[in-house]
Write a protein that holds these residues in place. Structure first.
Motif, PDB file in Angstrom:
ATOM      1  N   HIS A  69      43.388  38.395  54.568  1.00  0.00           N
ATOM      2  CA  HIS A  69      43.454  38.061  56.011  1.00  0.00           C
ATOM      3  C   HIS A  69      43.578  39.438  57.227  1.00  0.00           C
ATOM      4  CE1 HIS A  69      45.314  34.612  58.774  1.00  0.00           C
ATOM      5  NE2 HIS A  69      43.925  34.561  58.772  1.00  0.00           N
ATOM      6  N   THR A  70      42.237  39.524  57.747  1.00  0.00           N
ATOM      7  CA  THR A  70      42.042  40.606  58.504  1.00  0.00           C
ATOM      8  C   THR A  70      41.982  40.097  60.107  1.00  0.00           C
ATOM      9  OG1 THR A  70      40.787  41.371  56.854  1.00  0.00           O
ATOM     10  CG2 THR A  70      40.713  42.606  58.715  1.00  0.00           C
ATOM     11  N   THR A  71      42.889  41.086  60.753  1.00  0.00           N
ATOM     12  CA  THR A  71      42.813  40.578  62.302  1.00  0.00           C
ATOM     13  C   THR A  71      41.337  40.934  63.121  1.00  0.00           C
ATOM     14  OG1 THR A  71      45.027  41.530  62.406  1.00  0.00           O
ATOM     15  CG2 THR A  71      43.863  41.347  64.547  1.00  0.00           C
ATOM     16  N   GLY A  72      40.904  39.712  63.686  1.00  0.00           N
ATOM     17  CA  GLY A  72      39.511  39.787  64.299  1.00  0.00           C
ATOM     18  C   GLY A  72      38.666  39.305  63.451  1.00  0.00           C
ATOM     19  N   LYS A  73      38.863  39.368  62.008  1.00  0.00           N
ATOM     20  CA  LYS A  73      37.540  39.393  61.153  1.00  0.00           C
ATOM     21  C   LYS A  73      37.826  37.916  60.473  1.00  0.00           C
ATOM     22  CE  LYS A  73      35.964  43.973  59.609  1.00  0.00           C
ATOM     23  NZ  LYS A  73      35.604  44.673  58.738  1.00  0.00           N
ATOM     24  N   GLY A  74      38.997  37.381  60.413  1.00  0.00           N
ATOM     25  CA  GLY A  74      39.285  36.377  59.700  1.00  0.00           C
ATOM     26  C   GLY A  74      39.502  36.683  58.285  1.00  0.00           C
ATOM     27  N   ILE A  75      39.027  35.762  57.217  1.00  0.00           N
ATOM     28  CA  ILE A  75      39.305  35.975  55.871  1.00  0.00           C
ATOM     29  C   ILE A  75      38.198  36.754  55.343  1.00  0.00           C
ATOM     30  CG2 ILE A  75      39.528  34.982  53.698  1.00  0.00           C
ATOM     31  CD1 ILE A  75      40.811  32.764  54.910  1.00  0.00           C
ATOM     32  N   VAL A  76      38.354  38.013  54.490  1.00  0.00           N
ATOM     33  CA  VAL A  76      37.327  38.775  53.871  1.00  0.00           C
ATOM     34  C   VAL A  76      37.502  38.746  52.231  1.00  0.00           C
ATOM     35  CG1 VAL A  76      36.478  41.144  53.510  1.00  0.00           C
ATOM     36  CG2 VAL A  76      37.627  40.666  55.570  1.00  0.00           C
ATOM     37  N   VAL A  77      36.476  38.107  51.790  1.00  0.00           N
ATOM     38  CA  VAL A  77      36.490  37.502  50.336  1.00  0.00           C
ATOM     39  C   VAL A  77      36.272  38.886  49.369  1.00  0.00           C
ATOM     40  CG1 VAL A  77      35.732  35.927  48.452  1.00  0.00           C
ATOM     41  CG2 VAL A  77      35.664  35.222  50.956  1.00  0.00           C
ATOM     42  N   HIS A  78      36.965  39.028  48.412  1.00  0.00           N
ATOM     43  CA  HIS A  78      36.888  40.048  47.270  1.00  0.00           C
ATOM     44  C   HIS A  78      37.009  39.240  45.959  1.00  0.00           C
ATOM     45  CE1 HIS A  78      37.521  43.487  49.948  1.00  0.00           C
ATOM     46  NE2 HIS A  78      38.275  42.906  50.659  1.00  0.00           N
TER      47      HIS A  78
ATOM     48  N   ILE B 179      34.524  33.426  57.734  1.00  0.00           N
ATOM     49  CA  ILE B 179      34.745  34.084  56.314  1.00  0.00           C
ATOM     50  C   ILE B 179      33.677  35.175  56.139  1.00  0.00           C
ATOM     51  CG2 ILE B 179      34.554  33.583  53.957  1.00  0.00           C
ATOM     52  CD1 ILE B 179      36.134  31.018  54.297  1.00  0.00           C
ATOM     53  N   SER B 180      34.228  36.223  55.641  1.00  0.00           N
ATOM     54  CA  SER B 180      32.989  37.446  55.383  1.00  0.00           C
ATOM     55  C   SER B 180      33.135  37.688  53.967  1.00  0.00           C
ATOM     56  CB  SER B 180      32.880  38.411  56.311  1.00  0.00           C
ATOM     57  OG  SER B 180      34.398  38.932  56.360  1.00  0.00           O
ATOM     58  N   PHE B 181      31.944  38.187  53.461  1.00  0.00           N
ATOM     59  CA  PHE B 181      31.934  38.679  51.785  1.00  0.00           C
ATOM     60  C   PHE B 181      32.056  40.418  51.804  1.00  0.00           C
ATOM     61  CE2 PHE B 181      30.455  34.695  52.217  1.00  0.00           C
ATOM     62  CZ  PHE B 181      31.229  33.810  51.117  1.00  0.00           C
ATOM     63  N   ALA B 182      32.890  40.814  51.012  1.00  0.00           N
ATOM     64  CA  ALA B 182      33.294  42.143  51.298  1.00  0.00           C
ATOM     65  C   ALA B 182      32.011  42.958  50.646  1.00  0.00           C
ATOM     66  CB  ALA B 182      34.519  42.602  50.547  1.00  0.00           C
ATOM     67  N   ASN B 183      31.453  44.258  51.192  1.00  0.00           N
ATOM     68  CA  ASN B 183      30.546  44.865  50.737  1.00  0.00           C
ATOM     69  C   ASN B 183      30.805  45.714  49.554  1.00  0.00           C
ATOM     70  OD1 ASN B 183      28.493  44.353  52.734  1.00  0.00           O
ATOM     71  ND2 ASN B 183      29.481  45.539  54.207  1.00  0.00           N
ATOM     72  N   CYS B 184      32.133  46.001  49.264  1.00  0.00           N
ATOM     73  CA  CYS B 184      32.533  46.754  48.149  1.00  0.00           C
ATOM     74  C   CYS B 184      32.363  46.070  46.796  1.00  0.00           C
ATOM     75  CB  CYS B 184      34.102  47.098  48.343  1.00  0.00           C
ATOM     76  SG  CYS B 184      35.069  45.897  48.575  1.00  0.00           S
ATOM     77  N   CYS B 185      32.529  44.917  46.763  1.00  0.00           N
ATOM     78  CA  CYS B 185      32.298  44.138  45.477  1.00  0.00           C
ATOM     79  C   CYS B 185      31.184  42.819  45.560  1.00  0.00           C
ATOM     80  CB  CYS B 185      33.737  43.735  44.951  1.00  0.00           C
ATOM     81  SG  CYS B 185      34.346  42.631  46.127  1.00  0.00           S
ATOM     82  N   LEU B 186      30.863  42.464  46.819  1.00  0.00           N
ATOM     83  CA  LEU B 186      29.616  41.630  46.704  1.00  0.00           C
ATOM     84  C   LEU B 186      29.957  40.165  45.816  1.00  0.00           C
ATOM     85  CD1 LEU B 186      26.691  43.832  46.963  1.00  0.00           C
ATOM     86  CD2 LEU B 186      27.733  42.677  48.811  1.00  0.00           C
ATOM     87  N   PRO B 187      31.190  39.623  46.285  1.00  0.00           N
ATOM     88  CA  PRO B 187      31.503  38.214  45.570  1.00  0.00           C
ATOM     89  C   PRO B 187      30.154  37.232  45.608  1.00  0.00           C
ATOM     90  CG  PRO B 187      32.684  38.293  47.281  1.00  0.00           C
ATOM     91  CD  PRO B 187      32.093  39.624  47.526  1.00  0.00           C
TER      92      PRO B 187
ATOM     93  N   LYS C  62      44.501  26.448  46.065  1.00  0.00           N
ATOM     94  CA  LYS C  62      43.466  27.365  46.812  1.00  0.00           C
ATOM     95  C   LYS C  62      42.755  26.591  47.878  1.00  0.00           C
ATOM     96  CE  LYS C  62      42.636  30.067  42.745  1.00  0.00           C
ATOM     97  NZ  LYS C  62      41.796  30.526  41.620  1.00  0.00           N
ATOM     98  N   ILE C  63      42.720  27.527  48.940  1.00  0.00           N
ATOM     99  CA  ILE C  63      41.602  26.787  49.852  1.00  0.00           C
ATOM    100  C   ILE C  63      40.249  27.034  49.305  1.00  0.00           C
ATOM    101  CG2 ILE C  63      40.770  27.375  52.082  1.00  0.00           C
ATOM    102  CD1 ILE C  63      43.550  28.263  53.017  1.00  0.00           C
ATOM    103  N   LEU C  64      39.310  26.053  49.229  1.00  0.00           N
ATOM    104  CA  LEU C  64      38.052  25.967  48.839  1.00  0.00           C
ATOM    105  C   LEU C  64      37.182  26.167  49.923  1.00  0.00           C
ATOM    106  CD1 LEU C  64      38.241  23.088  46.225  1.00  0.00           C
ATOM    107  CD2 LEU C  64      38.672  25.285  45.693  1.00  0.00           C
ATOM    108  N   ILE C  65      36.245  26.943  49.735  1.00  0.00           N
ATOM    109  CA  ILE C  65      34.974  27.340  50.558  1.00  0.00           C
ATOM    110  C   ILE C  65      33.710  27.006  50.027  1.00  0.00           C
ATOM    111  CG2 ILE C  65      36.468  29.358  51.473  1.00  0.00           C
ATOM    112  CD1 ILE C  65      34.785  31.384  50.050  1.00  0.00           C
ATOM    113  N   THR C  66      32.786  26.796  50.840  1.00  0.00           N
ATOM    114  CA  THR C  66      31.458  26.422  50.556  1.00  0.00           C
ATOM    115  C   THR C  66      30.237  27.408  50.822  1.00  0.00           C
ATOM    116  OG1 THR C  66      30.988  25.505  52.850  1.00  0.00           O
ATOM    117  CG2 THR C  66      31.915  23.981  51.332  1.00  0.00           C
ATOM    118  N   GLY C  67      30.807  28.584  51.468  1.00  0.00           N
ATOM    119  CA  GLY C  67      29.845  29.645  51.793  1.00  0.00           C
ATOM    120  C   GLY C  67      29.166  29.574  53.183  1.00  0.00           C
ATOM    121  N   GLN C  68      29.463  28.434  53.625  1.00  0.00           N
ATOM    122  CA  GLN C  68      28.832  28.044  54.821  1.00  0.00           C
ATOM    123  C   GLN C  68      29.744  28.581  56.183  1.00  0.00           C
ATOM    124  OE1 GLN C  68      25.528  27.064  55.502  1.00  0.00           O
ATOM    125  NE2 GLN C  68      25.585  27.907  53.610  1.00  0.00           N
ATOM    126  N   GLU C  69      31.133  29.025  55.932  1.00  0.00           N
ATOM    127  CA  GLU C  69      32.075  29.187  57.063  1.00  0.00           C
ATOM    128  C   GLU C  69      31.645  30.644  57.374  1.00  0.00           C
ATOM    129  OE1 GLU C  69      33.974  26.687  53.520  1.00  0.00           O
ATOM    130  OE2 GLU C  69      32.820  28.574  53.778  1.00  0.00           O
TER     131      GLU C  69
END
Length: 730
Positions: free
Chosen positions: A616-625, A598-606, A587-594
């Motif tokens: 992987h979303t064009t123009g947005k980068g990685i959306v985390v669910h 990296i954005s966090f999905a509003n549907c599930c708020l991880p 896995k790629i590990l994230i610190t939350g500072q990227e």
């Protein structure tokens, strides 16, 4: 062209001002000579010498009106002579088009008139020399260059303004389209610069000429209405003037009382801003009281307030707190005898000089510090613009920022040390932070306004004392751009965000491409340099960082890039067939500072601690669910866009979470729940009622927490309340 003979050997008739000018000297040169009578004989002789050199250089050139070209630079010099500028500026104005349009060289000018004149002429020339892709960019870019030139010598801008004023006076010779373009540019750029430099006489004429050229019919109508004011109103004004003069004389105040009429442009802009007709515009007329000293100003204010009652909330003291361009006056609005407001300005002779000539007063008003203070204010404004110019990406963005800064609706604020800062109207605590210093703004977390703690988005009003609270770990937030109003703040935030986002994107893109290459038994380090260069050249990436950032932002799929790079690598063809194109195991590990990529999905708020996946979303980068998010099922249809990610050991920052809380429906319950959330050191973003009946209400709280443990602590505290029936994470 060879330089003409040195200034000291020319005809005696040119050097002695007491002797009449030769018969063949044209009227426009005689006008300049008489207007510049404040200068010494030697200086005026040099000015006439400059005309002779300029006329020879421009020989044969004519303006669109058919006059000899030299009439234009001499007229520009006459405008500056009216402002009583120094001889060097007048000489440079006469020669300001020679380097560009004639064979006369910079060296010849320097040899004849000195290095300063040559620098000024070169400064003006540089402004006009540039090539642009389109009109809009031309306006922005030339404006930028103008400011760069201003930073070295403010007289360059004064020559440019005089040049523009004479062009506006002779605009009739231009075609309709050119007239409209030049007039619009004058109103949007040159008049506000003149205003910012405090040159009100120049500004008023530029605005009036610009208005007349842009809207001739509207200008004519308003001008006629001003001229044909009802007799009643004119009689009223005469009566008011005599009452004021009489009372000032009785008080023993030596004064000059001037009735003034607002210009068609200022009436027009006010009519548009306030959506009023001309008849509703009561304050078309006003008075200016000019007295000897500052105490006399306040004495005169008391006198005019005793004659007519002042309008509440309309008094402004620009003597105690001058405008950024050095302007000082007392402004008050009186309630006149016929129910119409009367604007009154009260100032000293020195303030009147600076109000009309602005920084130009610096060269003619040598004693006293006032001229210098006006000039130093103008210089510090320009220094601020230059700092903004250096960090702005495009000319158009810079022009937008400066237009915001140029218009003078300002709030005046105090630093903790008692210094005064002037900011645009509606400025926030964050604008103030950036006005103090870019670093202060970048690390701001909150502010104290008059010793009360407030958020950064708080709007400020004149007279407040503001102290900025900073933290080393703080960084600009994209949401800041929604509420800052000053150009400096907007530029600095964008610059910092781009920098942070780019760094984050490059790092994340590196990890993603390495993952994909490892899957094909190679890595970035093992790829031959020539191969990588060929790929970058083919897809027009200037450097590897640009490709990595593009991968992180979702514009290129890491798997596809890896396959192309690996296919090019020797002996890799057979491995491709067995390559696992999706979901590498690590896995790629994230610190939350990227946050940039990296954005966090509003549907599930991880939250940190949740099982997560990335899409992987064009123009947005990685959306985390969250893995248990209902939308994940849809994403399984595009496995190549899945990114396996997890939380790093060290995760920092605040994350959005949402709770549904069922409570008893009675007064005071909301406050109890909010207090419990605050005690758990969580911040409430939003509260909304989902449903309510007579006994129970369901409320959604959007809150910020550090991780799942923190959220559990919030839920525990809320559940302890007697009024709470249930808590559920959404």
């Amino acid at each position: 062209m060879t330089p003409a003979e040195p200034a000291h050997v020319h005809d005696h008739a040119l050097t002695t001002s007491s002797a009449p000018l030769p018969q063949d000297v044209p009227d426009y040169v005689q006008l300049l000579d008489s207007t510049a009578s404040y200068l010494s004989d030697e200086q005026r002789a040099l000015i006439r010498r400059a005309w002779a050199v300029g006329a020879a250089a421009h020989a044969g050139q004519t303006r669109k009106s058919g006059e000899p070209y030299i009439t234009h630079p001499v007229a520009a010099a006459t405008v500056l002579a009216e402002q009583r500028l120094d001889a060097e500026t007048l000489i440079a104005a006469i020669l300001h088009d020679t380097i560009e349009d004639t064979p006369l060289s910079r060296e010849a000018i320097a040899g004849e008139f000195g290095e300063t004149v040559a620098e000024l002429v070169e400064g003006v020339t540089k402004l006009d020399k540039l090539q642009f892709r389109d009109r809009q960019e031309a306006a922005a870019e030339s404006f930028r260059k103008m400011l760069l030139a201003m930073s070295r010598d403010l007289r360059v801008i004064l020559i440019k303004l005089a040049d523009r004023l004479h062009n506006m006076r002779t605009l009739g010779a231009q075609s309709g389209e050119a007239r409209e373009r030049i007039a619009r540019e004058t109103l949007e750029i040159y008049a506000p610069i003149a205003q910012r430099l405090g040159m009100n006489l120049l500004k008023s004429e530029l605005q009036d000429l610009g208005f007349r050229a842009l809207h001739p019919w509207r200008h004519a109508v308003i001008e006629k209405r001003i001229r044909t004011q009802p007799v009643v109103r004119r009689e009223a004004l005469a009566k008011i003037q005599s009452q004021l003069a009489q009372r000032l004389a009785m008080e023993g105040l030596a004064h000059r009382l001037v009735g003034r009429v607002k210009t068609p442009w200022s009436i027009y802009t006010k009519m548009r801003a306030e959506q009023k007709s001309f008849d509703q515009m009561m304050d078309v007329f006003g008075f200016r009281v000019v007295v000897a000293t500052v105490p006399d100003c306040y004495h005169a204010l008391g006198v005019v307030h005793s004659v007519f009652k002042p309008l509440d909330g309309r008094f402004r003291d620009f003597i105690a707190i001058p405008k950024a361009n050095g302007y000082q006056s007392l402004h008050t609005v009186l309630f006149g005898p016929y129910g119409s407001p009367i604007e009154v300005q009260i100032r000293t002779e020195e303030m009147d000089l600076i109000a009309e000539r602005g920084i130009a007063a610096h060269w003619s008003y040598k004693h006293g510090g006032a001229g210098n203070s006006a000039q130093s204010r103008a210089s510090s404004w320009i220094a601020g613009l230059l700092e903004s110019q250096r960090s702005t990406g495009s000319s158009l963005e810079f022009l937008e920022n400066v237009k915001v800064d140029l218009f003078p609706d300002e709030v005046y604020l105090f630093t903790p040390k008692g210094d005064i800062l002037a900011l645009p109207r509606n400025s926030t605590a964050l604008d103030f932070a950036y006005a103090v210093h870019t670093d202060v703004g970048n690390h701001a977390v909150a502010a104290r306004v008059d010793k009360k703690l407030v958020p950064l988005r708080t709007k400020l009003v004149s007279g407040q004392r503001v102290e900025v609270i900073t933290a080393k770990s703080a960084a600009p937030n994209p949401q800041w751009l929604e509420f800052v109003v000053s150009g400096k703040a907007r530029t600095a935030i964008r610059h910092q965000l781009k920098h942070l986002e780019h760094e984050d994107a490059v790092q994340l893109g590196h990890r993603m491409l390495d993952r994909a290459l490892e899957d094909l038994n190679t890595s970035l380090e093992r790829l031959p340099a020539a191969q990588l260069e060929a790929y970058l050249a083919e897809f027009r990436y200037p450097r590897l960082e640009a490709l990595l950032a593009d991968i992180a932002l979702g514009n290129r799929m890491p798997v596809q890039v890896a396959q192309v790079l690996a296919r090019q690598a020797p002996g890799m063809g057979d491995l491709l067939d067995s390559a696992r194109a999706v979901l590498p195991q690590d896995k790629i590990l994230i610190t939350g500072q990227e946050r940039g990529v990296i954005s966090f999905a509003n549907c599930c708020l991880p939250l940190p601690g949740d099982e997560i996946m990335g899409f992987h979303t064009t123009g947005k980068g990685i959306v985390v669910h969250r893995l248990d998010c209902p939308n994940v099922v849809d994403y399984r249809k595009s496995p190549e866009r899945w990114v396996p990610i997890g939380w790093d050991r060290e995760v920092s920052g605040d994350f959005q979470a949402a709770l549904r809380i069922e409570v008893e429906n009675r007064p005071g319950v909301l406050a109890q729940v909010a207090a419990a959330i605050a005690q758990a050191e969580s911040n409430i973003d939003r509260v909304e009622y989902l449903e309510r009946d007579t006994s129970v209400a369901g409320i959604r709280f959007a809150i910020e927490v550090h991780d799942r443990k923190h959220l559990a602590e919030v839920i525990r505290r809320v559940r302890r309340l007697n009024v709470v029936h249930g808590v559920q994470r959404l």
